[in-house]
Design an enzyme around this catalytic site. Structure first.
Site, PDB file in Angstrom:
ATOM      1  N   GLU A 422      20.572  -0.968 -10.317  1.00  0.00           N
ATOM      2  CA  GLU A 422      21.372  -0.720  -9.122  1.00  0.00           C
ATOM      3  C   GLU A 422      21.795   0.744  -8.948  1.00  0.00           C
ATOM      4  OE1 GLU A 422      23.295  -5.145  -8.506  1.00  0.00           O
ATOM      5  OE2 GLU A 422      24.594  -3.577  -9.302  1.00  0.00           O
ATOM      6  N   GLU A 542      17.827 -10.093  -8.308  1.00  0.00           N
ATOM      7  CA  GLU A 542      19.128 -10.674  -8.634  1.00  0.00           C
ATOM      8  C   GLU A 542      19.642 -11.423  -7.417  1.00  0.00           C
ATOM      9  OE1 GLU A 542      22.269  -8.236 -10.194  1.00  0.00           O
ATOM     10  OE2 GLU A 542      20.932  -7.015 -11.427  1.00  0.00           O
TER      11      GLU A 542
END
Length: 651
Positions: A422, A542
């Site tokens: 991320e 995710e």
């Protein structure tokens, strides 16, 4: 009126007539011409006289007229013998098994039609009468029941022709093996609404979705064959002994698809980030094995975990280029266990967040070495910190696994390298800083390892390069964090795009239907971009919903799973860029102390486990299509049964 048919053998034989998998029945295969049996050795090839000895003296008088050459003669004779034997074996092996049954005997009694020998027919097929009855009644759209004599009573007058046609459909779908055509099969019902048909002749296991019959589909169209080595009703995982090493190849990318052994490779996977950390302690190492066991049991094929832990508890990298060998051995164990259960790994190389060190720890190391850094985002621009990161990448990729003796960069167990979990650079909303870092690091990883796939680890936020697409972002702030989904993934060396899905973190912590609406539009937008602008697969690496959210319950989590899986399948069925998804995250019991609220305990979340398992089976069907001579590039559109799988509410 007596509808009893003439007594004649009802012979059923299935044949493949064309490439569209159009299956038909032939009532009398005995009319096929019989091949003439070739003699084992022709007369004019005999090298010896009847009753005589094979000698040089009598050899010139052989019918073949050849001169006697001992070496040549023996070899030729043996060659002919083996060729004839081989031809005979092939002829025998290609004969198809047949099942011979008496025809159904129907009798009309007023407004009721009886099948007098229904029980005998079921016994011949080794199938339960209740199962056969339900199928027949559903297909004929009538009502009925079994009487005390186990005769089938059907409402209305049913012609023998119609009844036989429907009965043949049942045999096609629930009796005959799709591979070897043998009727020697058994049928077992699973808890998730599927029936497993196991062939005693060739060992194939087929999974049949009974829900599809509600759509009025032909049974043969819903006969979904799954290799026994890939998906077993008890355990979808396969240990390293049952699959040859030559089959354990690296996943590659071809256009918008992942490819494995020349076939599509669509992903149903999971995240469990802490595996290396727990593997570093013998008392908790078993939890890693449990994760892989349970994920494999529901058919998951890809896991994502951390290949970093910088300067913190049980750190892998204690300081720049200084490693704890015991923790590295723990990562070795994770990779080796994944290989044992035939699960491939996405290994992330650093964190954007403070957990497990991340870019903040690199900045601390930089300041400790005399640099004057003021922002965590200096991680992306400072040459020293870039060198720290590259040194870590080099160390991991060149690591020789102490359990398998395979270098990481050569190990097919590793599905892909992830540059960063991320990544964000909010100090530069233009995205230039992060873009420069991605460009350098993607090429650097490829220079060390050109074999494995590489992805960035993005959440999927749209940035300045695509202002029209920013409307899909969950909030205005998402466009200001320095990431740019389309621009970032156009970098040389990036093989596929990653996207995360967290409506509870991005929109509102209170669970609502808006979560599902956002999930659908968010996923669809990224699939379209991957197809139109990137020309690469996109993985939703995710997704999840937290048990800590107000209004959370397991039913809503199941709805979230269904939504993500259906959106993935909507792309998969068209051969599109939607390559799969990885739930956050799979947990074994006894690891609750690591739970961040998103844990899915497969052993006790029974409904979620069934949903995941069914998704695995359906993706396995798509992954096997090419072996059914149905490549995505062809013009064949006959995927009606598979289309129905995507719209079924109980996915």
């Amino acid at each position: 009126m007596d509808l009893q048919q003439k007594q004649a053998c009802w012979k059923v034989e299935l044949e493949v007539l064309d490439n569209d998998s159009s299956w038909v029945s032939k009532f009398d295969p005995s009319k096929k011409k019989k091949k003439k049996r070739k003699p084992l050795i022709r007369e004019d090839d005999i090298f010896f006289q009847k009753g005589g000895d094979f000698t040089e003296d009598n050899a010139p008088h052989c019918q073949s007229g050849r001169n006697f050459e001992p070496d040549y003669g023996y070899k030729e004779l043996l060659s002919m013998v083996f060729n004839r034997l081989r031809d005979e074996d092939l002829e025998v092996s290609t004969e198809r098994p047949r099942t011979v049954m008496m025809p159904p005997r129907l009798l009309a009694q007023g407004t009721i039609t009886l099948c007098l020998n229904f029980a005998d027919l079921c016994t011949t097929m080794h199938r339960k009468p209740d199962h056969v009855m339900k199928f027949l009644l559903a297909q004929m759209e009538t009502k009925g029941s079994l009487n005390k004599q186990q005769r089938l009573e059907m409402k209305g007058l049913v012609s023998s022709k119609v009844f036989q046609a429907v009965f043949r459909k049942y045999i096609d779908a629930f009796v005959i093996c799709i591979c070897c055509k043998s009727p020697d099969t058994s049928l077992a019902e699973e808890d998730n609404g599927l029936f497993n048909l196991r062939c005693e002749m060739c060992g194939l296991v087929a999974s049949i979705d009974v829900y599809l019959f509600a759509f009025g589909l032909k049974p043969r169209n819903v006969f979904l064959a799954l290799a026994l080595a890939d998906l077993d009703s008890e355990s979808h995982g396969v240990n390293s002994e049952s699959v040859g090493e030559e089959e354990w190849e690296m996943v590659q990318r071809k256009g918008m698809q992942f490819i494995l052994n020349g076939q599509p490779f669509y992903v149903n996977g999971f995240n469990t980030y802490w595996m290396m950390t727990l593997a570093a302690d013998n008392s908790t190492r078993g939890k890693v094995t449990e994760v892989f066991q349970q994920a494999s049991a529901v058919g998951m094929t890809v896991g994502r975990t951390w290949a970093f832990n910088d300067g913190q508890w049980r750190a892998l990298q204690k300081s720049p280029s200084v490693y704890d060998e015991e923790v590295f051995k723990a990562l070795d164990f994770v990779v080796s266990e994944a290989r044992k259960y035939k699960i491939r790994l996405i290994l992330s190389l650093v964190n954007n967040w403070d957990a497990y060190g991340g870019k903040a720890q690199y900045v601390k190391w930089g300041n400790a070495s005399g640099l004057n850094l003021t922002s965590d985002d200096d991680f992306f621009t400072n040459p020293t910190l870039r060198n720290f990161y590259q040194s870590h990448v080099r160390t991991v990729l060149n690591r020789v696994n102490t359990f398998t003796n395979i270098t990481y960069k050569n190990d097919p167990t590793i599905f892909a390298w992830e540059l960063m979990n991320e990544p964000r650079c909010p100090s530069d909303p233009s995205g230039d800083k992060l873009q420069s870092w991605i460009q350098e690091m993607a090429v650097f990883v490829k220079s060390l390892d050109a074999k494995h796939l590489v992805e960035i680890g993005l959440e999927g936020f749209y940035g300045p390069s695509a202002p029209v697409r920013t409307r899909f972002n969950p909030n205005p702030y998402a466009a200001q964090v320095g990431t740019d989904f389309i621009r970032n993934n156009q970098v040389l060396g990036i093989d596929f795009a990653s996207v995360h899905v967290y409506p509870d973190s991005w929109i509102s912590p209170a669970v609502s239907n808006s979560f599902l609406e956002f999930t659908s539009s968010w996923m669809q937008a990224h699939v379209e971009d991957a197809e139109m602008y990137l020309g690469m697969p996109v993985l939703f690496t995710e997704f999840g919903v937290s048990a800590h959210d107000p209004g959370f319950n397991s039913s809503f989590r199941d709805m979230m799973l269904n939504t993500v899986y259906k959106m993935t399948l909507n792309s998969t069925r068209k051969g599109g860029a939607g390559a799969g998804s990885l739930v956050w995250q799979v947990f074994p019991q006894g690891a609750e102390f690591m739970d961040d609220g998103y844990a899915v305990y497969l052993t006790r979340a029974h409904t979620a486990s069934k949903i995941i398992s069914l998704q695995s089976k359906r993706l396995a069907i798509f992954n096997s299509l090419c072996s059914w001579r149905c490549r995505w590039g062809c013009k064949k559109k006959n995927h009606t049964a598979l289309d129905a799988l995507l719209t079924h509410d109980e996915l």
